[in-house]
Design a protein around this motif. Structure first.
Motif, PDB file in Angstrom:
ATOM      1  N   TYR A  79      42.407  42.259  26.254  1.00  0.00           N
ATOM      2  CA  TYR A  79      42.735  42.047  27.665  1.00  0.00           C
ATOM      3  C   TYR A  79      41.719  41.137  28.347  1.00  0.00           C
ATOM      4  O   TYR A  79      42.082  40.252  29.131  1.00  0.00           O
ATOM      5  CB  TYR A  79      42.799  43.405  28.369  1.00  0.00           C
ATOM      6  N   SER A  80      40.437  41.320  28.063  1.00  0.00           N
ATOM      7  CA  SER A  80      39.404  40.454  28.641  1.00  0.00           C
ATOM      8  C   SER A  80      39.511  39.031  28.094  1.00  0.00           C
ATOM      9  O   SER A  80      39.205  38.062  28.799  1.00  0.00           O
ATOM     10  CB  SER A  80      38.010  41.017  28.353  1.00  0.00           C
ATOM     11  N   SER A 109      36.988  44.853  34.482  1.00  0.00           N
ATOM     12  CA  SER A 109      36.837  45.878  35.519  1.00  0.00           C
ATOM     13  C   SER A 109      38.018  46.847  35.515  1.00  0.00           C
ATOM     14  O   SER A 109      37.844  48.055  35.729  1.00  0.00           O
ATOM     15  CB  SER A 109      36.714  45.218  36.897  1.00  0.00           C
ATOM     16  N   VAL A 110      39.208  46.329  35.271  1.00  0.00           N
ATOM     17  CA  VAL A 110      40.388  47.188  35.214  1.00  0.00           C
ATOM     18  C   VAL A 110      40.313  48.124  34.010  1.00  0.00           C
ATOM     19  O   VAL A 110      40.672  49.300  34.090  1.00  0.00           O
ATOM     20  CB  VAL A 110      41.674  46.339  35.143  1.00  0.00           C
ATOM     21  N   ILE A 111      39.832  47.598  32.874  1.00  0.00           N
ATOM     22  CA  ILE A 111      39.664  48.433  31.680  1.00  0.00           C
ATOM     23  C   ILE A 111      38.689  49.567  31.967  1.00  0.00           C
ATOM     24  O   ILE A 111      38.954  50.738  31.659  1.00  0.00           O
ATOM     25  CB  ILE A 111      39.167  47.588  30.491  1.00  0.00           C
ATOM     26  N   VAL A 112      37.544  49.230  32.562  1.00  0.00           N
ATOM     27  CA  VAL A 112      36.526  50.232  32.874  1.00  0.00           C
ATOM     28  C   VAL A 112      37.059  51.239  33.893  1.00  0.00           C
ATOM     29  O   VAL A 112      36.844  52.453  33.766  1.00  0.00           O
ATOM     30  CB  VAL A 112      35.252  49.546  33.410  1.00  0.00           C
ATOM     31  N   PHE A 160      49.713  51.262  30.099  1.00  0.00           N
ATOM     32  CA  PHE A 160      48.421  50.578  30.183  1.00  0.00           C
ATOM     33  C   PHE A 160      47.291  51.586  30.380  1.00  0.00           C
ATOM     34  O   PHE A 160      46.327  51.628  29.613  1.00  0.00           O
ATOM     35  CB  PHE A 160      48.438  49.574  31.339  1.00  0.00           C
ATOM     36  N   ILE A 161      47.403  52.400  31.399  1.00  0.00           N
ATOM     37  CA  ILE A 161      46.325  53.323  31.766  1.00  0.00           C
ATOM     38  C   ILE A 161      46.089  54.375  30.686  1.00  0.00           C
ATOM     39  O   ILE A 161      44.944  54.672  30.337  1.00  0.00           O
ATOM     40  CB  ILE A 161      46.644  53.991  33.118  1.00  0.00           C
ATOM     41  N   GLU A 162      47.151  54.907  30.133  1.00  0.00           N
ATOM     42  CA  GLU A 162      47.014  55.977  29.143  1.00  0.00           C
ATOM     43  C   GLU A 162      46.577  55.464  27.776  1.00  0.00           C
ATOM     44  O   GLU A 162      46.287  56.265  26.884  1.00  0.00           O
ATOM     45  CB  GLU A 162      48.338  56.728  29.026  1.00  0.00           C
ATOM     46  N   SER A 163      46.512  54.143  27.607  1.00  0.00           N
ATOM     47  CA  SER A 163      46.116  53.564  26.315  1.00  0.00           C
ATOM     48  C   SER A 163      44.675  53.071  26.297  1.00  0.00           C
ATOM     49  O   SER A 163      44.206  52.563  25.277  1.00  0.00           O
ATOM     50  CB  SER A 163      47.059  52.406  25.947  1.00  0.00           C
ATOM     51  N   ILE A 164      43.968  53.199  27.417  1.00  0.00           N
ATOM     52  CA  ILE A 164      42.579  52.725  27.475  1.00  0.00           C
ATOM     53  C   ILE A 164      41.669  53.804  26.880  1.00  0.00           C
ATOM     54  O   ILE A 164      41.246  54.739  27.565  1.00  0.00           O
ATOM     55  CB  ILE A 164      42.147  52.398  28.920  1.00  0.00           C
ATOM     56  N   ASN A 165      41.372  53.660  25.592  1.00  0.00           N
ATOM     57  CA  ASN A 165      40.484  54.604  24.903  1.00  0.00           C
ATOM     58  C   ASN A 165      39.126  53.957  24.655  1.00  0.00           C
ATOM     59  O   ASN A 165      38.856  52.834  25.110  1.00  0.00           O
ATOM     60  CB  ASN A 165      41.126  55.078  23.594  1.00  0.00           C
ATOM     61  N   ASN A 166      38.273  54.647  23.926  1.00  0.00           N
ATOM     62  CA  ASN A 166      36.915  54.148  23.670  1.00  0.00           C
ATOM     63  C   ASN A 166      36.919  52.818  22.924  1.00  0.00           C
ATOM     64  O   ASN A 166      36.113  51.930  23.211  1.00  0.00           O
ATOM     65  CB  ASN A 166      36.113  55.177  22.886  1.00  0.00           C
ATOM     66  N   ASP A 195      49.564  49.657  40.601  1.00  0.00           N
ATOM     67  CA  ASP A 195      49.148  49.048  41.869  1.00  0.00           C
ATOM     68  C   ASP A 195      47.645  49.142  42.072  1.00  0.00           C
ATOM     69  O   ASP A 195      47.007  48.172  42.506  1.00  0.00           O
ATOM     70  CB  ASP A 195      49.864  49.722  43.042  1.00  0.00           C
ATOM     71  N   THR A 196      47.066  50.291  41.779  1.00  0.00           N
ATOM     72  CA  THR A 196      45.619  50.441  41.978  1.00  0.00           C
ATOM     73  C   THR A 196      44.833  49.583  40.991  1.00  0.00           C
ATOM     74  O   THR A 196      43.733  49.128  41.311  1.00  0.00           O
ATOM     75  CB  THR A 196      45.181  51.912  41.857  1.00  0.00           C
ATOM     76  N   CYS A 197      45.400  49.360  39.811  1.00  0.00           N
ATOM     77  CA  CYS A 197      44.757  48.448  38.852  1.00  0.00           C
ATOM     78  C   CYS A 197      44.700  47.037  39.439  1.00  0.00           C
ATOM     79  O   CYS A 197      43.681  46.342  39.325  1.00  0.00           O
ATOM     80  CB  CYS A 197      45.523  48.434  37.533  1.00  0.00           C
ATOM     81  N   GLY A 198      45.798  46.613  40.072  1.00  0.00           N
ATOM     82  CA  GLY A 198      45.818  45.307  40.702  1.00  0.00           C
ATOM     83  C   GLY A 198      44.816  45.199  41.833  1.00  0.00           C
ATOM     84  O   GLY A 198      44.136  44.176  41.994  1.00  0.00           O
ATOM     85  N   PHE A 199      44.709  46.253  42.605  1.00  0.00           N
ATOM     86  CA  PHE A 199      43.744  46.289  43.711  1.00  0.00           C
ATOM     87  C   PHE A 199      42.312  46.149  43.188  1.00  0.00           C
ATOM     88  O   PHE A 199      41.525  45.357  43.716  1.00  0.00           O
ATOM     89  CB  PHE A 199      43.897  47.611  44.467  1.00  0.00           C
ATOM     90  N   ILE A 200      41.980  46.891  42.150  1.00  0.00           N
ATOM     91  CA  ILE A 200      40.632  46.843  41.597  1.00  0.00           C
ATOM     92  C   ILE A 200      40.355  45.483  40.962  1.00  0.00           C
ATOM     93  O   ILE A 200      39.248  44.941  41.079  1.00  0.00           O
ATOM     94  CB  ILE A 200      40.426  47.987  40.587  1.00  0.00           C
ATOM     95  N   LEU A 201      41.338  44.904  40.297  1.00  0.00           N
ATOM     96  CA  LEU A 201      41.139  43.598  39.675  1.00  0.00           C
ATOM     97  C   LEU A 201      40.793  42.539  40.714  1.00  0.00           C
ATOM     98  O   LEU A 201      39.791  41.827  40.582  1.00  0.00           O
ATOM     99  CB  LEU A 201      42.397  43.205  38.898  1.00  0.00           C
ATOM    100  N   GLU A 202      41.626  42.430  41.744  1.00  0.00           N
ATOM    101  CA  GLU A 202      41.394  41.405  42.755  1.00  0.00           C
ATOM    102  C   GLU A 202      40.099  41.643  43.518  1.00  0.00           C
ATOM    103  O   GLU A 202      39.346  40.697  43.802  1.00  0.00           O
ATOM    104  CB  GLU A 202      42.574  41.359  43.731  1.00  0.00           C
ATOM    105  N   THR A 203      39.813  42.887  43.838  1.00  0.00           N
ATOM    106  CA  THR A 203      38.584  43.215  44.561  1.00  0.00           C
ATOM    107  C   THR A 203      37.347  42.937  43.712  1.00  0.00           C
ATOM    108  O   THR A 203      36.351  42.386  44.199  1.00  0.00           O
ATOM    109  CB  THR A 203      38.594  44.698  44.982  1.00  0.00           C
ATOM    110  N   SER A 204      37.412  43.294  42.444  1.00  0.00           N
ATOM    111  CA  SER A 204      36.269  43.108  41.538  1.00  0.00           C
ATOM    112  C   SER A 204      35.941  41.631  41.345  1.00  0.00           C
ATOM    113  O   SER A 204      34.769  41.253  41.254  1.00  0.00           O
ATOM    114  CB  SER A 204      36.558  43.758  40.180  1.00  0.00           C
TER     115      SER A 204
END
Length: 244
Positions: free
Chosen positions: A35-36, A144-147, A165-171, A222-231
């Motif tokens: 993703y990065s 930032s979205v991954i973290v 997306f969210i449920e697949s972000i593992n270590n 939606d919150t992922c998008g918010f964090i991405l743009e803000t970050s």
């Protein structure tokens, strides 16, 4: 994983990757480790735009062209989430009412203000940014979205676009994305400056995700998008502050 990477490009950008790339859940999940790196593709295109307009003497023109280019490349997909999240989180409501506001197709006052702030911030910050900052901005935003999604659950009871997306972000996904961003930091000048900026941005992004989790019980697309743009804005501000 390569197929998953192409799926990410087709889903999160307007970069043409061919008509034969169909969504495949397994490949999509594998592609999240890159993703990065997808952010680096966006960053490379922005770096080219930066070099074209870098010596233009009309103030803010470079920032304007980079902002337009970024919106065009991404299709503005994360701006929609930024507006919806702002309307919901800053509404002063609680629980399910926040989801209702976020799902409303009509944009509210907080959504409008957030879009104005994001777009104007990008124009100004891009105008002062060097080519390395321009490249690293989308990389850091996606990291930032991954973290922010790591260790979180999908907030809604019903499945949405961000569920997988969210449920697949593992270590493993987290570590590979961190190493990818670190590699780019190490090959650029001002390594320490960029390292500090990336770490600080990631800490702020994770803090924001925890506050969002307190409000709605997790993360959404939606919150992922918010964090991405803000970050991304926070990252460029930190870079300018450290270099200033």
């Amino acid at each position: 994983m390569a197929r998953g990477f192409l799926i990410l490009l087709s889903f999160f950008t307007r970069i043409p990757v061919g008509n034969k790339i169909e969504f495949d859940e397994e490949s999509y999940v594998k592609g999240l480790s890159l993703y990065s790196l997808m952010g680096a593709v966006i960053g490379l295109l922005l770096a080219v735009i930066n070099l074209i307009f870098n010596n233009v003497y009309i103030f803010l023109l470079k920032g304007l062209m980079l902002t337009i280019s970024y919106i065009f490349i991404t299709g503005g997909i994360h701006l929609d989430g930024t507006a919806d999240t702002s309307d919901g989180i800053f509404s002063g409501r609680k629980g399910g009412r926040i989801f209702e506001i976020m799902s409303d197709p009509h944009i509210g006052s907080f959504g409008v203000l957030s879009l104005i702030l994001v777009v104007f911030s990008q124009i100004i910050l891009f105008s002062y940014a060097d080519v390395y900052t321009v490249f690293m901005m989308p990389v850091t935003g996606r990291l930032s979205v991954i973290v922010a999604s790591w260790g979180k659950k999908y907030a809604k009871d019903t499945k949405g676009m961000g569920t997988l997306f969210i449920e697949s972000i593992n270590n493993n996904v987290l570590i590979i994305n961190l190493l990818t961003a670190l590699l780019f930091v190490l090959i650029f000048p001002y390594r320490l400056t960029f390292l500090i900026a990336v770490i600080a941005t990631l800490m702020i992004a994770y803090f924001m995700s925890c506050k969002i989790e307190d409000e709605i019980g997790g993360m959404t697309g939606d919150t992922c998008g918010f964090i991405l743009e803000t970050s991304q804005i926070i990252f460029m501000m930190i870079i300018l502050f450290l270099k200033g």
